[in-house]
Every structure is written in structure tokens, then in C-alpha cells.
Scaffold this active site. Structure first.
Site, short mmCIF file in Angstrom:
data_model
loop_
_atom_site.label_atom_id
_atom_site.label_comp_id
_atom_site.label_asym_id
_atom_site.label_seq_id
_atom_site.Cartn_x
_atom_site.Cartn_y
_atom_site.Cartn_z
N HIS A 64 0.86 -1.19 0.00
CA HIS A 64 0.00 0.00 0.00
C HIS A 64 0.90 1.24 0.00
O HIS A 64 1.73 1.41 0.90
CB HIS A 64 -0.91 -0.01 1.23
N GLU A 67 1.74 3.81 3.02
CA GLU A 67 2.21 3.29 4.31
C GLU A 67 3.73 3.46 4.35
O GLU A 67 4.49 2.56 4.02
CB GLU A 67 1.75 1.84 4.45
N GLU A 223 1.76 -4.88 11.02
CA GLU A 223 1.29 -3.49 11.11
C GLU A 223 2.16 -2.80 12.15
O GLU A 223 2.12 -3.14 13.33
CB GLU A 223 -0.18 -3.46 11.54
O1 LIG Z 1 -5.83 -0.16 8.43
C1 LIG Z 1 -6.38 -0.72 7.50
O2 LIG Z 1 -7.61 -0.64 7.30
C2 LIG Z 1 -5.62 -1.58 6.54
C3 LIG Z 1 -4.20 -1.87 6.94
C4 LIG Z 1 -3.73 -2.96 5.98
O3 LIG Z 1 -3.34 -2.66 4.89
N1 LIG Z 1 -3.87 -4.22 6.42
C5 LIG Z 1 -3.66 -5.35 5.56
C6 LIG Z 1 -3.88 -6.62 6.33
C7 LIG Z 1 -3.65 -7.83 5.46
C8 LIG Z 1 -3.97 -9.14 6.13
O4 LIG Z 1 -5.14 -9.35 6.49
O5 LIG Z 1 -3.06 -9.98 6.28
C9 LIG Z 1 -4.66 -5.24 4.42
O6 LIG Z 1 -5.81 -4.84 4.66
O7 LIG Z 1 -4.28 -5.59 3.30
ZN ZN Z 2 -1.38 -1.95 4.26
#
Ligand SMILES: O=C(O)CCC(=O)N[C@@H](CCC(=O)O)C(=O)O
Ligand code: ZN
Length: 344
Positions: A64, A67, A223
Site C-alpha cells: 500500500h 504506508e 502493522e
Molecule cells: O488499516 C487498515 O484498514 C488496513 C491496513 C492494511 O493494509 N492491512 C492489511 C492486512 C492484510 C492481512 O489481512 O493480512 C490489508 O488490509 O491488506
Molecule cells: Zn497496508
């Protein structure tokens, strides 16, 4: 090669990648210390020391584009490796997933890259992110398959979250079926400053799930804090993560303090709520942080005519985002991990 001198002198692979959003001609060279450097594509660079240890490590960021903290960490590591201020002992593949989205300071250009892995990139009309996802799968595959013998594979996909979080740093442990979760990996995460881990219960189309599922890698989405523009990250908050990653790639073996369950907050996913209607909203504001728990029966979200209520006392929300594309996950809910015996 146009950019080679620039890369050798500055080590600034990030800028070169940002200047070449979707494609960069490959090139290979060797550092004085013998480390082989391969630029594979824009945002994709591998390093192989002369006598590599047995770990194959993928460090990805900018899946992303907005980030930035993980991008800054990887930028520093890459520059130090190329300037020979760090000497690797392990093979490492660095990936800046989506350079074009870094430039526009957005999560993605057309489509969320982290929903396009494990083949999800095919099937709909191609766009740059779908093409990129297919290529990234190939690069990871080539990297893991580019060596034989007894190997340990890892992929740490570094992110920051849109919302604040009660638990600042946390990791997503992709679904690994009946296989046990690894204490040694949790200890690595703790050394990175990550004491909170969510155990997923189903397959996903994320990058970390791809490496875990296809290559048996110890893979996590990590994260590290909240999304901030470049220059606005308090890098002291990432010092432990950076130091632990440096140790991982420069030491033959790393020993972490003995695993203690009490050092962690472990959660399991209770459910994912998908957005299926244009008219989707949460019952709470943008200031509600990740890991906020709700009382049983409290309204969580409305998806058109469908209302979602907390199923258990303390059911907590992770990644709530009402703006996701239709059909995608708008929020995950988690509860404390019930069965902690499945750890080895
Ligand atoms: O804060 C958020 O809403 C998204 C943060 C983020 O990019 N998280 C990943 C997690 C991926 C996973 O579930 O392994 C995403 O949403 O892609
Ligand atoms: Zn992300």
C-alpha cells in the site's frame, strides 16, 4: 544501464523505483564484499552474500503506497547494504510493491494490491496492479526456488494501519490449516516490538498468505503503526523493528528470549464483514481505534438492509474501512485466542 551508476553511488533504489513506476530493466552487479545484487524489476531487488546462511528472507513494503514507515525502514536497509555499511549473511529479497501508489500517496492506484494474490489477479480485465501482483508472485517464487538444500523461508510484509490502534503494533498470522503456530516466529515478532498477533482462520488473497501457502514460508502481515506521510513518522518508534530485521539479515543465527505466552496478546478472527451494498456504514466514528471492543448486542455496521451486531462481549474491530470496494472485507472482528495449545 541508465540507473546503475546512480544506484551504486547512492544506494537509493527507492527513488529509482519511484521514477520508474511500473517497469525497470533488470541489472546485476556485485558489491566489493562479494554480495550479488540483482535488480529484478522496479521495486524488486535481491541480495545474495557469497556464502549465504540457510534463510531466504523476503521483506516487502509499499504493497500500500501511503504506508511510508516500512518504506523508510527498507530504504535505509537497502542503502546500507549497497554502501556496504551492513554485511548480509542471508539471501534477502526486498519488494516495494506499488511504486506508482507511493507517488500519489495513496493506498493503491486502481485496485488494492493486497487482495490480488494467489491468482486473484486473473479473471477480471487486467490493470497495472493485477499485472504487478502476477509479477510479484513470480519474483517471490523465483527467489525461493533459486536455491536448493535445507532452507528456512520467511516473508515479512510490512504495513501501517489507517486507524490508530489500542495495540500499536500487531501482526496477522495467515491461515496455516492444521499446522501449529511457531513460538520462534512470535518471539521474532516480539523482538520487533510486536506483541499482538491475529490468527486467521481462512485462506486470503493477501501477499503474506501467498508466501505462507505456496512456499511454506513463515509469513506475516505486520502493522507497525499508523499511516503517515513521508517525513511525519517518528522513526524512534520503529527502532526495535529495524534492529531486529538487521540482526535477522546480518547474523547467521539469532537467539530470542524464551517464549512466554504472557508476553503476548493473541487473538483469533471471529468473522469478516464484507461490504455488499453502496450504502455501508459503521455505528462508530473514524477515531475508533483498532482493537476497540463492543458490548454484546451493540450495532457494529449496516450494509444496506443488513445490520451487524456484536456477537460476543468484547468482540473487537480491526481494519474498519467503509470505503472498500463492493464484495471486499470492510472489517475483521477478533476475540481473544481460545486455544493456545496449538503453538510449537
Ligand atoms: O488499516 C487498515 O484498514 C488496513 C491496513 C492494511 O493494509 N492491512 C492489511 C492486512 C492484510 C492481512 O489481512 O493480512 C490489508 O488490509 O491488506
Ligand atoms: Zn497496508
Amino acid at each position: 544501464m541508465m540507473y546503475l551508476t546512480q544506484l551504486k553511488n547512492s544506494g537509493d533504489f527507492l527513488s529509482i523505483s519511484r521514477e520508474n513506476e511500473w517497469h525497470l530493466d533488470p541489472v546485476a552487479f556485485q558489491l566489493k564484499n562479494g554480495t550479488a545484487v540483482k535488480v529484478i524489476d522496479t521495486g524488486v531487488i535481491s541480495f545474495e552474500p557469497l556464502n549465504p546462511g540457510q534463510k531466504d528472507i523476503v521483506l516487502s513494503s509499499a504493497i500500500h503506497g501511503n504506508e511510508t514507515a516500512p518504506i523508510e525502514i527498507c530504504d535505509e536497509l537497502i542503502q546500507k547494504i549497497i554502501k556496504e555499511e551492513l554485511t548480509l549473511t542471508q539471501r534477502v529479497l526486498f519488494i516495494y510493491g506499488n511504486p506508482a501508489s507511493i507517488n500519489i500517496e495513496k493506498r493503491f492506484v486502481e485496485e488494492n494490491l493486497n487482495r490480488l494474490f494467489s491468482g486473484a489477479h486473473s479473471g477480471a480485465p487486467a490493470n497495472n496492479e493485477r499485472i504487478r501482483a502476477a509479477k510479484l508472485e513470480q519474483y517471490v517464487s523465483d527467489f525461493f526456488n533459486g536455491v536448493t538444500g535445507e532452507r528456512t523461508r520467511a516473508h515479512y510484509d510490512l504495513h501501517t494501519a489507517i486507524r490508530g490502534s489500542k495495540n500499536e503494533k500487531f501482526a496477522v498470522y495467515p491461515f496455516i490449516g492444521d499446522a501449529p503456530w511457531k513460538k520462534e516466529q512470535l518471539s521474532f515478532l516480539l523482538a520487533c516490538g510486536v506483541n499482538t498477533v491475529l490468527m486467521m482462520k481462512t485462506a486470503a488473497t493477501t501477499f503474506s498468505y501467498f508466501s505462507s501457502n505456496q512456499f511454506g514460508a513463515d509469513a506475516f502481515t505486520i502493522e507497525l503503526g499508523q499511516v503517515k506521510p513521508f517525513g511525519h513518522n517518528d522513526m524512534t518508534r520503529f527502532a526495535k523493528t529495524k534492529e531486529t530485521l538487521i540482526n535477522l539479515i546480518t547474523k547467521t543465527e539469532v537467539f530470542y528470549p524464551e517464549f512466554e505466552l504472557n508476553d503476548f496478546e493473541l487473538f483469533e478472527v471471529n468473522r469478516a464483514i464484507n461490504r455488499t451494498n453502496e450504502d455501508f456504514s459503521f455505528s462508530f466514528g473514524d477515531d475508533v481505534e483498532n482493537f476497540t471492543g463492543f458490548t454484546k448486542g451493540a450495532l457494529l455496521a449496516k450494509d444496506g438492509p443488513i445490520e451487524y451486531f456484536a456477537e460476543t462481549e468484547g468482540e473487537a474491530v480491526i481494519f474498519p474501512n467503509a470505503d472498500v470496494a463492493l464484495g471486499q472485507r470492510a472489517v475483521l472482528t477478533v476475540i481473544p485466542l481460545k486455544d493456545t495449545h496449538h503453538l510449537v
